[in-house]
Design a protein around this motif. Structure first.
Motif, short mmCIF file in Angstrom:
data_model
loop_
_atom_site.label_atom_id
_atom_site.label_comp_id
_atom_site.label_asym_id
_atom_site.label_seq_id
_atom_site.Cartn_x
_atom_site.Cartn_y
_atom_site.Cartn_z
N LYS A 3 0.82 -1.21 0.00
CA LYS A 3 0.00 0.00 0.00
C LYS A 3 0.85 1.26 0.00
O LYS A 3 0.56 2.22 -0.71
CB LYS A 3 -0.92 0.00 1.24
CG LYS A 3 -1.97 -1.10 1.23
CD LYS A 3 -2.78 -1.06 2.53
CE LYS A 3 -3.81 -2.18 2.57
NZ LYS A 3 -4.59 -2.18 3.84
N GLU A 4 1.95 1.25 0.78
CA GLU A 4 2.78 2.44 0.92
C GLU A 4 3.66 2.70 -0.30
O GLU A 4 3.89 3.84 -0.68
CB GLU A 4 3.66 2.32 2.16
CG GLU A 4 2.90 2.33 3.47
CD GLU A 4 3.81 2.16 4.66
OE1 GLU A 4 5.05 2.08 4.46
OE2 GLU A 4 3.31 2.10 5.80
N GLU A 5 4.19 1.63 -0.90
CA GLU A 5 5.18 1.79 -1.96
C GLU A 5 4.72 1.22 -3.29
O GLU A 5 5.53 0.78 -4.10
CB GLU A 5 6.49 1.12 -1.54
CG GLU A 5 7.13 1.72 -0.30
CD GLU A 5 7.73 3.10 -0.57
OE1 GLU A 5 7.52 3.63 -1.68
OE2 GLU A 5 8.41 3.64 0.32
N ARG A 6 3.42 1.25 -3.55
CA ARG A 6 2.90 0.68 -4.79
C ARG A 6 3.48 1.38 -6.01
O ARG A 6 3.91 0.73 -6.97
CB ARG A 6 1.37 0.78 -4.80
CG ARG A 6 0.70 0.28 -6.06
CD ARG A 6 -0.79 0.30 -5.88
NE ARG A 6 -1.22 1.60 -5.35
CZ ARG A 6 -2.40 1.79 -4.76
NH1 ARG A 6 -3.23 0.77 -4.60
NH2 ARG A 6 -2.73 2.99 -4.32
N ASP A 7 3.55 2.70 -5.99
CA ASP A 7 4.06 3.45 -7.14
C ASP A 7 5.54 3.17 -7.38
O ASP A 7 6.00 3.06 -8.52
CB ASP A 7 3.83 4.95 -6.94
CG ASP A 7 2.35 5.32 -6.93
OD1 ASP A 7 1.56 4.53 -7.50
OD2 ASP A 7 1.99 6.37 -6.37
N LEU A 8 6.31 3.08 -6.30
CA LEU A 8 7.73 2.79 -6.43
C LEU A 8 7.96 1.39 -6.97
O LEU A 8 8.78 1.19 -7.88
CB LEU A 8 8.42 2.95 -5.07
CG LEU A 8 9.90 2.54 -5.00
CD1 LEU A 8 10.73 3.41 -5.93
CD2 LEU A 8 10.42 2.64 -3.57
N LEU A 9 7.22 0.42 -6.46
CA LEU A 9 7.41 -0.96 -6.88
C LEU A 9 6.97 -1.18 -8.32
O LEU A 9 7.66 -1.85 -9.10
CB LEU A 9 6.62 -1.90 -5.97
CG LEU A 9 7.25 -2.27 -4.62
CD1 LEU A 9 6.26 -3.03 -3.78
CD2 LEU A 9 8.51 -3.09 -4.84
N LEU A 10 5.85 -0.62 -8.69
CA LEU A 10 5.28 -0.91 -10.01
C LEU A 10 5.81 0.01 -11.10
O LEU A 10 6.06 -0.44 -12.22
CB LEU A 10 3.75 -0.83 -9.95
CG LEU A 10 3.06 -1.80 -8.97
CD1 LEU A 10 1.55 -1.61 -9.03
CD2 LEU A 10 3.44 -3.24 -9.31
N ASP A 11 6.00 1.29 -10.78
CA ASP A 11 6.34 2.26 -11.83
C ASP A 11 7.67 2.98 -11.60
O ASP A 11 8.07 3.81 -12.42
CB ASP A 11 5.23 3.32 -11.93
CG ASP A 11 3.87 2.67 -12.21
OD1 ASP A 11 3.82 1.77 -13.08
OD2 ASP A 11 2.88 3.06 -11.57
N GLY A 12 8.34 2.70 -10.51
CA GLY A 12 9.63 3.35 -10.27
C GLY A 12 9.51 4.81 -9.88
O GLY A 12 10.49 5.57 -10.03
N VAL A 13 8.36 5.23 -9.40
CA VAL A 13 8.17 6.63 -9.02
C VAL A 13 8.99 6.94 -7.77
O VAL A 13 8.89 6.24 -6.75
CB VAL A 13 6.68 6.92 -8.75
CG1 VAL A 13 6.49 8.34 -8.23
CG2 VAL A 13 5.86 6.69 -10.00
N GLY A 14 9.83 7.98 -7.82
CA GLY A 14 10.63 8.38 -6.69
C GLY A 14 12.09 7.95 -6.77
O GLY A 14 12.90 8.36 -5.94
N VAL A 15 12.44 7.14 -7.80
CA VAL A 15 13.84 6.74 -7.95
C VAL A 15 14.63 7.95 -8.47
O VAL A 15 14.30 8.53 -9.49
CB VAL A 15 13.99 5.57 -8.94
CG1 VAL A 15 15.46 5.21 -9.13
CG2 VAL A 15 13.20 4.35 -8.45
#
Length: 393
Positions: free
Chosen positions: A159-171
Motif C-alpha cells: 500500500k505504501e510503496e505501490r508506485d515505487l514498486l510498479l512504476d519506479g516513481v521516486g527513484v
C-alpha cells in the motif's frame, strides 16, 4: 533485576573469564572497536546471525547481553553461533548493566555473574547447549505468529510503496551509467566474504558496476575493489569508503528526512537522497532495475524466510516484494563459494605434478629423439661442471 551476589573468593582464586569491557547498545557499532580478549556488553534482543558472526570474528573473551538473546519470537541463529565458537554468553542481565559496566574497565565473569573486582555488576543466565536447545524449541512453536506478522507487513508495504514498486516513481537520477550493464550489489550479510572471493573471475571479466550497501562498500574495499556507488543510511560505512570517490545515494525516510546527509555534509561529500520505506538493499535493487541494469548479482543479501525473520525487522517484508519485482534479472550469489569449493587437496596436486614429470622423463629417455636430446644436454652439463671446477683449481 535479581539480587547481585557478593563474591566469596578473591579474584585471583576464581576460575572464570576476564577482560576489558566494551559497551554499546548497537552491536554493529561495538564490533568496530571490540578487540580480542575484550568482554562485549550489548543490548540486542534476538541476536541475529550477522551480528553473531561479527562478534565471533572479533574473538571476545565473552559476550554479556542486557536483553534476551532468544526472546522466543522465532528460532534466531545468533546465540548458537556464539556459544559454538566457545565464547561464554551471559544472557538477560538487564538494561542496568549498560550504566554499571564502565567502558574500559577490567571485569570478570564467574558463573552467571559479571564482577568488577569483588563487586557484582550484573547477574543473568550463562547460556549453554542445553539452554539453547530448549529456547529454540519454544521459539519454533511461535514461528507461525511471525509468519502471519510478516504477511501483514508485506500487505502494508504494498500500500505504501505501490508506485515505487510498479512504476519506479521516486527513484532519483544518478550519474553512474547502469543502462545495459551488469551490477554487483554487496551487502555485509551472510557469506559475503566467501562469495566475493568466488566472484573474482566474474568481476575481472565482466567488470560490473559495483554497488556497496552501507558496510558493503567497506567489504569491496577490503577485497581490493573500488565501489562505483554507495547506497544506505550511512550508519555503518567508514569515512574512507565515503571519500573513495563513489557516487553516494542516501536512504531517506518517506517524509524526506535523511540523517545520513548530515554525515556527508560534515565530510564534505555530495550525496543524493532516495526516500523509501524499505531497506537499503531494497532500494539498491530497485535503483539498478529502474536504471536499466541487464543483470543484478546480489552478495550477502537476504533470500529466505528464516533470514528475513532473523533480521528482526518488520521492514524485511519489503525485501521479499523487491525480489519479486526484479526477479527476472536477479542472481543470488549466496552460497556460490560452497557450491564451487575445490575438493582437490594440495597433496593430490603434488602427486599429479610428480606423475607428469616422471612421464616426461621416461618418454624422453626411451624415444630415439629423446635419447639424442638427452646426450646433447648431458654433454652440455658435463662441460658446465668442468668449467665450474676450473674456477676453483
Amino acid at each position: 533485576m535479581p539480587t547481585l551476589p557478593r563474591r566469596t573468593r578473591p579474584v585471583a582464586d576464581v576460575d572464570g573469564t576476564s577482560g576489558v569491557v566494551r559497551v554499546d547498545r548497537r552491536t554493529k557499532n561495538l564490533t568496530k572497536r571490540l578487540q580480542p580478549g575484550d568482554i562485549a556488553v550489548i543490548d540486542h534482543v534476538d541476536v541475529d546471525r550477522v551480528a553473531a558472526e561479527a562478534l565471533v570474528a572479533c574473538r571476545p573473551a565473552a559476550v554479556v547481553n542486557a536483553a534476551a538473546s532468544i526472546s522466543g519470537r522465532y528460532p534466531n541463529l545468533g546465540p548458537e553461533i556464539i556459544v559454538s565458537a566457545g565464547i561464554p554468553l551471559l544472557d538477560s542481565v538487564g538494561s542496568g548493566v549498560l550504566q554499571r559496566a564502565r567502558e574500559g574497565a577490567v571485569m570478570h565473569i564467574d558463573g552467571n555473574v559479571l564482577y568488577e573486582g569483588d563487586s557484582p555488576v550484573a547477574v543473568g543466565t550463562l547460556l549453554d547447549k542445553e539452554h539453547l536447545d530448549a529456547a529454540m524449541e519454544e521459539a519454533r512453536a511461535g514461528l507461525s505468529e511471525q509468519i502471519e506478522a510478516f504477511a501483514t507487513n508485506t500487505l502494508e508495504y504494498i500500500k505504501e510503496e505501490r508506485d515505487l514498486l510498479l512504476d519506479g516513481v521516486g527513484v532519483p537520477d544518478v550519474r553512474t551509467d547502469l543502462e545495459g550493464r551488469q551490477v554487483l550489489i554487496v551487502v555485509r550479510g551472510y557469506h559475503y566474504r566467501e562469495d566475493l572471493v568466488t566472484l573474482r573471475s566474474y568481476i575481472k571479466e565482466y567488470r560490473p558496476v559495483l554497488i556497496g550497501v552501507d558496510g558493503g562498500a567497506d567489504a569491496l574495499l577490503e577485497e581490493g575493489y573500488k565501489p562505483d556507488m554507495i547506497i544506505g543510511d550511512m550508519d555503518s560505512v567508514s569515512d574512507a569508503a565515503l571519500r573513495c570517490g563513489a557516487e553516494i545515494v542516501v536512504h531517506a525516510y518517506r517524509d524526506g528526512r535523511a540523517p545520513g546527509m548530515e554525515r556527508l555534509e560534515q565530510l564534505g561529500v555530495p550525496g543524493i537522497a532516495f526516500p523509501a520505506t524499505g531497506t537499503s538493499e531494497d532500494i539498491a535493487m530497485l535503483l539498478a532495475d529502474d536504471k536499466g541494469a541487464s543483470l543484478i548479482v546480489a552478495v550477502g543479501t537476504h533470500a529466505t524466510l528464516v533470514e528475513f525473520l532473523d533480521k528482526g525487522r518488520a521492514g524485511m517484508a519489503s525485501t521479499f516484494l523487491t525480489r519479486l519485482r526484479v526477479g527476472g534479472k536477479l542472481v543470488d550469489a549466496k552460497g556460490v563459494s560452497r557450491l564451487y569449493r575445490s575438493r582437490v587437496s594440495t597433496t593430490s596436486l603434488l602427486l599429479l605434478c610428480a606423475a607428469a614429470l616422471l612421464t616426461i622423463a621416461v618418454t624422453v629417455r626411451l624415444s630415439p629423439m629423446g635419447r639424442a636430446y638427452y646426450h646433447v644436454f648431458g654433454g652440455q652439463w658435463d662441460s658446465f661442471v668442468f668449467w665450474l671446477q676450473g674456477l676453483f683449481t
